[in-house]
Design a protein around this motif. Sequence first.
Motif, PDB file in Angstrom:
ATOM      1  N   GLY A  64      25.097 -82.524  42.796  1.00 40.83           N
ATOM      2  CA  GLY A  64      24.089 -83.205  42.005  1.00 40.83           C
ATOM      3  C   GLY A  64      22.694 -82.934  42.523  1.00 40.83           C
ATOM      4  O   GLY A  64      22.489 -82.128  43.435  1.00 40.83           O
ATOM      5  N   VAL A  65      21.730 -83.613  41.922  1.00 37.96           N
ATOM      6  CA  VAL A  65      20.330 -83.501  42.349  1.00 37.96           C
ATOM      7  C   VAL A  65      20.001 -84.747  43.158  1.00 37.96           C
ATOM      8  O   VAL A  65      20.114 -85.875  42.656  1.00 37.96           O
ATOM      9  CB  VAL A  65      19.378 -83.368  41.145  1.00 37.96           C
ATOM     10  N   TYR A  66      19.591 -84.532  44.396  1.00 40.17           N
ATOM     11  CA  TYR A  66      19.317 -85.634  45.317  1.00 40.17           C
ATOM     12  C   TYR A  66      17.813 -85.785  45.532  1.00 40.17           C
ATOM     13  O   TYR A  66      17.133 -84.806  45.863  1.00 40.17           O
ATOM     14  CB  TYR A  66      19.992 -85.385  46.663  1.00 40.17           C
ATOM     15  N   PRO A  92      18.697 -79.783  44.425  1.00 42.20           N
ATOM     16  CA  PRO A  92      20.064 -79.566  43.921  1.00 42.20           C
ATOM     17  C   PRO A  92      21.015 -79.298  45.092  1.00 42.20           C
ATOM     18  O   PRO A  92      20.669 -78.593  46.047  1.00 42.20           O
ATOM     19  CB  PRO A  92      19.924 -78.325  43.034  1.00 42.20           C
ATOM     20  N   PHE A  93      22.212 -79.839  45.000  1.00 38.35           N
ATOM     21  CA  PHE A  93      23.180 -79.658  46.084  1.00 38.35           C
ATOM     22  C   PHE A  93      24.556 -79.351  45.517  1.00 38.35           C
ATOM     23  O   PHE A  93      25.054 -80.016  44.615  1.00 38.35           O
ATOM     24  CB  PHE A  93      23.263 -80.918  46.946  1.00 38.35           C
ATOM     25  N   VAL A 103      13.203 -76.380  38.820  1.00 40.91           N
ATOM     26  CA  VAL A 103      14.583 -76.093  39.200  1.00 40.91           C
ATOM     27  C   VAL A 103      15.400 -77.384  39.272  1.00 40.91           C
ATOM     28  O   VAL A 103      16.566 -77.423  38.865  1.00 40.91           O
ATOM     29  CB  VAL A 103      14.617 -75.335  40.543  1.00 40.91           C
ATOM     30  N   ALA A 104      14.798 -78.454  39.781  1.00 38.39           N
ATOM     31  CA  ALA A 104      15.501 -79.737  39.869  1.00 38.39           C
ATOM     32  C   ALA A 104      15.881 -80.241  38.478  1.00 38.39           C
ATOM     33  O   ALA A 104      16.999 -80.731  38.257  1.00 38.39           O
ATOM     34  CB  ALA A 104      14.639 -80.759  40.598  1.00 38.39           C
ATOM     35  N   ASP A 105      14.964 -80.119  37.522  1.00 36.21           N
ATOM     36  CA  ASP A 105      15.242 -80.584  36.163  1.00 36.21           C
ATOM     37  C   ASP A 105      16.345 -79.742  35.524  1.00 36.21           C
ATOM     38  O   ASP A 105      17.258 -80.266  34.880  1.00 36.21           O
ATOM     39  CB  ASP A 105      13.961 -80.524  35.331  1.00 36.21           C
ATOM     40  N   LEU A 106      16.272 -78.409  35.700  1.00 34.13           N
ATOM     41  CA  LEU A 106      17.315 -77.545  35.152  1.00 34.13           C
ATOM     42  C   LEU A 106      18.665 -77.832  35.807  1.00 34.13           C
ATOM     43  O   LEU A 106      19.707 -77.825  35.138  1.00 34.13           O
ATOM     44  CB  LEU A 106      16.926 -76.077  35.353  1.00 34.13           C
ATOM     45  N   ALA A 107      18.642 -78.090  37.118  1.00 31.83           N
ATOM     46  CA  ALA A 107      19.899 -78.404  37.808  1.00 31.83           C
ATOM     47  C   ALA A 107      20.480 -79.719  37.302  1.00 31.83           C
ATOM     48  O   ALA A 107      21.697 -79.842  37.119  1.00 31.83           O
ATOM     49  CB  ALA A 107      19.652 -78.462  39.313  1.00 31.83           C
ATOM     50  N   GLN A 108      19.610 -80.717  37.062  1.00 36.72           N
ATOM     51  CA  GLN A 108      20.100 -81.989  36.532  1.00 36.72           C
ATOM     52  C   GLN A 108      20.715 -81.788  35.157  1.00 36.72           C
ATOM     53  O   GLN A 108      21.736 -82.394  34.818  1.00 36.72           O
ATOM     54  CB  GLN A 108      18.940 -82.990  36.451  1.00 36.72           C
ATOM     55  N   PHE A 109      20.104 -80.912  34.349  1.00 38.44           N
ATOM     56  CA  PHE A 109      20.654 -80.550  33.051  1.00 38.44           C
ATOM     57  C   PHE A 109      22.074 -80.004  33.236  1.00 38.44           C
ATOM     58  O   PHE A 109      23.004 -80.377  32.516  1.00 38.44           O
ATOM     59  CB  PHE A 109      19.748 -79.489  32.403  1.00 38.44           C
ATOM     60  N   TYR A 110      22.244 -79.126  34.216  1.00 35.30           N
ATOM     61  CA  TYR A 110      23.556 -78.535  34.473  1.00 35.30           C
ATOM     62  C   TYR A 110      24.558 -79.587  34.933  1.00 35.30           C
ATOM     63  O   TYR A 110      25.690 -79.651  34.431  1.00 35.30           O
ATOM     64  CB  TYR A 110      23.427 -77.439  35.532  1.00 35.30           C
TER      65      TYR A 110
END
Length: 567
Positions: free
Chosen positions: A83-85, A108-109, A297-304
């Motif tokens: 997830g995104v931390y 992202p992690f 990148v954080a927003d795109l990772a949260q989307f994923y």
Amino acid sequence: MSPRPLSIHFAWSGSSVGVEAFVVVYPSTSSRSQLRQTLKLGPSGSPLALSRPRALSSLGSPKDYDLTSRIFSDISCGTSCAGVYPVELRLANSQTGVTLAQLILGIPFLPSSTAITTPLGVAPVLRLELPTSSRRVDAALSRFSTSPAAASVTLGGVTETSVTLQKKYADLIGPPSLHQRILSPYASAATSCPISAFSSFIGLGARLHLSGQINGTASKTAVLFQTPTRSTLSVLRQQQIESVVVPDGVLSQLASVLSVSDPAYVRADGLTVLGASGQLSDEFADAVTPLGYQRLVADLAQFYFQAPAQGGRVATMEVNLTSPEQIDAITSILADLKADPLLKTMTVQTAAALPSSQISVSDLSLAPLPRHCEAVAKPVRPQLDRLSAIASADSGSRTGLAGLIGLAQLATSSNALGSDQASSLLKREERALLGEVQLVGSKTITLTSHSVSVPLTLSSRLPFPIRVQLSIRSSEISFPKGSRRSVNLTKGTATVTLPVVVKALGTFAATAVVAAPNGRVLITNTLTVHSTGFSTVGIVLTVGAILVLLSWWVRTARRHHKKTSTE
């Protein structure tokens, strides 16, 4: 993405004496809205982990520091921890513990890159609106053309950008599929409603046609910058557009079924609609800074992470590029995004080919048809009148007039500065076009007979064929076969003759008129007409007849006198 050491590079302008740095990790966010709120207002709840404090003096040179922590190595709960931390970088006084500065990041992690199932599709749209040509612009576009990251490009027009220059930019970008050229309404301004005679000329269809000329007619994708109406979708289909990018508000009401940027096939019109996220677009534009890129990148990772196993999802975002520096920066950003295992950059065309959710037009949140149009500014109205006349006179493909569509659109927009600039340029271009069409020959006409034919010669240097009406207006002349003649002229000169009947002798004025098919006058010339009523031959014959008559009269008078005398 994996439990590698977390490294943060930062700058500190205060004193480093007695200052220590450490990071605090908070529980992962569950949605993009929660992530956005956390980055803006700070995390809520208890920390998940805390790194060991490090004195600034041990982190590097003054002002620039690198803090490395293995804090994520302690998180070993498998893929469920992905997830995104929210991670807080905090600077505090080492003696009192008072916080001196803090910064919130979204990190992202993933326990391992092998945990990635289906990468999130990312479809960037780059709007190139470059006002001037220079070696730096050309070099930046050439570097972009060799970038391995896929992106879609639309060439828009600003007041200083000519169609020729935009075509040059299109050639520099090149035809590779990684850099698909797409269509957009020219000048990316709001559709305006000028006078009815001009509205069709700068309508959506005409602007898409111009974009096709610039970007290449092979493109079947369009980008709209405003929420479309149902009639707009119909126009897109008429123009054989197969996919369209629209503001995310169009798909927002379908959030329970679709993610905002998911493709959606609209059944009624056969279009694949993709919503461009305004939030992602803003973050994309701000990604030229390290912090801005990290937030993107954080927003795109949260989307994923909201649906990591779901395929067919696409995050569509746009950015406007107006300088070579921006082109270079975005080229680097695209390369970084391509290297991220969570993401897969693609063109809009590729995104539209993914499995889509089928919905009907009635399900879409579409803008209603405008009930009225804003009034066109008075200084612009005469220019639009004359330009619409030139447009109606163009009997070819209108390629010579295509560059003026954007100027007309900008001139009628609500942006005061852009409208003034476009109006000035539009007036200059309109005068230049009119200067290419002229009535040539003498402006003085001598009519030596009661009934003659008057020649009029038209010259054109326009790069497109024209069809106009030539006529003469005068209260002292009548026209037995009509006062107008139609002229079709490709380039060069053409002469027509008008039979006239003179009503009076003397000198008087007449007006030669060149008018467009829509009735608008393009050129007026004043002619000076000298009407003698008789030709030289006629005068000689008349005088001769008078002399013969006088001679006969004299002889007759003498005979009569002699006869009287003899009696």
